[in-house]
Design a protein around this motif. Structure first.
Motif, PDB file in Angstrom:
ATOM      1  N   GLU A   1       1.098  -1.420  -0.109  1.00 35.57           N
ATOM      2  CA  GLU A   1      -0.048  -0.174   0.019  1.00 35.57           C
ATOM      3  C   GLU A   1       0.722   1.034   0.030  1.00 35.57           C
ATOM      4  N   GLU A   2      -0.270   2.840  -0.147  1.00 35.68           N
ATOM      5  CA  GLU A   2       0.854   3.695  -0.244  1.00 35.68           C
ATOM      6  C   GLU A   2      -0.144   4.904   0.504  1.00 35.68           C
TER       7      GLU A   2
ATOM      8  N   ARG B   1      -2.659   5.501  -4.243  1.00 32.96           N
ATOM      9  CA  ARG B   1      -3.028   5.722  -5.753  1.00 32.96           C
ATOM     10  C   ARG B   1      -3.097   4.527  -7.074  1.00 32.96           C
ATOM     11  N   TRP B   2      -2.329   3.705  -6.119  1.00 34.80           N
ATOM     12  CA  TRP B   2      -2.024   2.658  -6.734  1.00 34.80           C
ATOM     13  C   TRP B   2      -1.723   0.548  -5.700  1.00 34.80           C
ATOM     14  N   GLN B   3      -2.212  -0.088  -5.935  1.00 37.72           N
ATOM     15  CA  GLN B   3      -1.819  -1.625  -5.111  1.00 37.72           C
ATOM     16  C   GLN B   3      -0.367  -2.196  -5.736  1.00 37.72           C
ATOM     17  N   GLY B   4       0.352  -2.631  -4.778  1.00 38.98           N
ATOM     18  CA  GLY B   4       1.480  -2.990  -5.034  1.00 38.98           C
ATOM     19  C   GLY B   4       1.294  -4.888  -5.255  1.00 38.98           C
TER      20      GLY B   4
ATOM     21  N   SER C   1       3.966   6.852  -4.811  1.00 38.17           N
ATOM     22  CA  SER C   1       4.423   5.706  -5.394  1.00 38.17           C
ATOM     23  C   SER C   1       5.496   4.654  -5.740  1.00 38.17           C
TER      24      SER C   1
ATOM     25  N   VAL D   1       5.764   0.786  -4.013  1.00 43.14           N
ATOM     26  CA  VAL D   1       4.842  -0.217  -5.065  1.00 43.14           C
ATOM     27  C   VAL D   1       5.154  -0.475  -6.315  1.00 43.14           C
TER      28      VAL D   1
ATOM     29  N   ARG E   1       6.844   7.029  -9.445  1.00 45.40           N
ATOM     30  CA  ARG E   1       6.134   6.247 -10.291  1.00 45.40           C
ATOM     31  C   ARG E   1       4.911   6.853 -11.126  1.00 45.40           C
ATOM     32  N   LEU E   2       4.532   8.242  -9.925  1.00 51.24           N
ATOM     33  CA  LEU E   2       3.569   8.668 -10.255  1.00 51.24           C
ATOM     34  C   LEU E   2       4.185  10.132 -10.947  1.00 51.24           C
TER      35      LEU E   2
END
Length: 470
Positions: free
Chosen positions: A32-33, A37-40, A79, A82, A432-433
């Motif tokens: 998690e972050e 925004r993202w699920q790793g 992010s 992740v 990553r963002l």
């Protein structure tokens, strides 16, 4: 070049090389972050005890062509911690490597392992009669390796600099599994390329920091904190100039606060005690940390008197106790939480040349207004040019209604930042963002050099794949 997953076969190979308690199932919290925004994903989690085990893990991943995601405290906001897609990586957390290896008060140096929590590093320095000045909202869970890997900023950059400025040397495992023993405590060392500066801010894409030599500072003899109401951001800059004339480098923090942020606190966090019944449109939180013989309260009173005479401040409150000081800081520190509860359409961690910040704020208001009836909360570290420039839906409406505007808002804000010679990432990194943003706004020669460095040090692309560079 395609990577392989950290699958059962890879896990079995590692199990033959490592103590049985190093490899763990991947708990959800590691995937998690903070902003959701993202699920790793990860095929395997490793919690090494020492640097040699980190090196062994990296060599094994290199040989198997398995991607690695280094994990610090998980507090990063872009992010970088992740990996949501592609081959499931090996996740390496240094949380067990959390000791302070040594403190050298005469040198103002501490050597700490990368898994040490920032607050624990601060405490260890304090117990030795010194200050480690890096200060963040997430300091209770952020780890020093992650702070360095992202070149964290925080509240005291004006006086002490970013994480990069607080580091003398590093120990790190490079992508080929070699250990770089660079834990220098020297302030002068002109022996070729500076690998320290290369790894700091690389977000785990060029190696894994395992320990660091950190700069300490004397603890200020006395600290004073005040909030002053200013008529505009331009007046805030003039107030900063007056403060510098008066106490020079004694300014520890100089935070610009927008009335919108205070109204957000009233709306969603009413228990936060604010210094003024009627939230001012612009105010500044100032902190002085001074040497023996100087009284910070008296200095703040003198500053306010000068500011009042010049028309750059109209009201103010000087903390008379540690409780009042804490309350003033609580207002500033809870603004990001209020932002989260309101829900932004688009958030921006930007840096602007200090002298043009007032112009940026004015022009930013215009370009955002052209997109719709949006609210702006522009606040942050005025003394070092770092603004948190966040755009929100009108009161009573939800950000989901404006989801289609989010990329447009980001584009017009970042275009304006670029036009005014600013940076689209001041202290949170690229992760990553902002990979696409980096490609759009970075100098082409810089981007080319970054890709060449990545290819040279990590030719298989195993280190935090997809972070910083596509």
């Amino acid at each position: 070049m395609d990577l392989n997953p950290a699958d059962a076969r890879f896990a079995a190979r590692l199990a033959e090389l490592l103590p049985e308690d190093v490899l763990r199932p991947v708990a959800p919290r590691y995937l998690e972050e903070p902003r959701g925004r993202w699920q790793g994903q990860a095929g395997l989690l490793a919690l090494p005890h020492d640097t040699e085990q980190v090196a062994l893990l990296v060599r094994a991943a290199r040989d198997a062509r398995v991607g690695i995601v280094p994990y610090g405290g998980g507090t990063g906001l872009v992010s970088g911690q992740v990996k949501p897609d592609g081959a499931a990586p090996l996740l390496i957390s240094l949380e067990r490597m959390n000791s302070v290896r040594g403190i050298y008060p005469p040198e103002n140096v501490m050597v700490a392992e990368a898994g040490a929590i920032l607050a624990d590093v601060q405490t260890a320095a304090s117990e030795a009669g010194r200050l480690f000045p890096l200060s963040l909202a997430a300091e209770g869970s952020a780890r020093i390796g992650g702070n360095l890997s992202t070149n964290a900023g925080g509240l005291n950059v004006l006086r002490y600099g970013n994480a990069r400025d607080l580091c003398l040397g590093l120990e790190a495992v490079l992508p080929n599994g070699e250990v770089w023993n660079g834990l220098s405590r020297l302030r002068k060392d002109n022996t070729g390329y500076d690998l320290r500066d290369l790894l700091i801010g690389a977000e785990g894409t060029l190696g894994i920091i395992t320990a660091a030599s950190l700069k300490l500072a004397p603890i200020p003899a006395a600290v004073g904190t005040a909030v002053m109401v200013v008529p505009s951001p331009a007046a805030a800059l003039e107030l900063l100039s007056l403060a510098r004339e008066q106490v020079a480098e004694g300014i520890s923090a100089f935070e610009l606060i927008h009335g919108e942020g205070l109204r957000f606190l009233t709306e969603v966090l009413p228990d936060v005690r604010q210094p003024f019944d009627d939230p001012p449109e612009w105010s500044v939180l100032i902190e002085f940390g001074l040497s023996p013989g100087l009284n910070p309260q008296e200095q703040l009173e003198a500053l306010f008197a000068r500011a009042l005479t010049r028309g750059v401040a109209s009201d103010g409150l000087i903390a008379q106790s540690e409780t009042q000081r804490h309350e003033l800081w609580m207002v500033r520190e809870q603004i990001p939480e209020a932002n989260r509860l309101i829900g932004s359409v688009s958030s921006h961690d930007i840096s602007i040349p200090i002298s043009v910040i007032p112009e940026f704020i004015a022009r930013g208001r215009e370009v955002v207004a052209d997109l719709g009836p949006l609210r702006i909360n522009a606040f942050g570290h005025l003394g070092d040019g770092n603004l948190h420039y966040n755009v929100f839906p009108p009161k009573g409406r939800q950000r989901a209604e404006f989801a289609d505007l989010a990329p447009v808002v980001k584009r017009v804000v970042h275009d304006l930042v670029d036009e005014m010679d600013g940076s689209i990432s001041a202290e949170h990194g690229i992760g990553r963002l902002k990979v696409e943003d980096l490609e759009r706004y970075a100098d082409p020669a810089k981007l080319s050099a970054m890709r060449a460095i990545k290819a040279a040090l990590d030719p298989l692309g195993i280190m935090n794949p997809g972070v910083v560079l596509r």
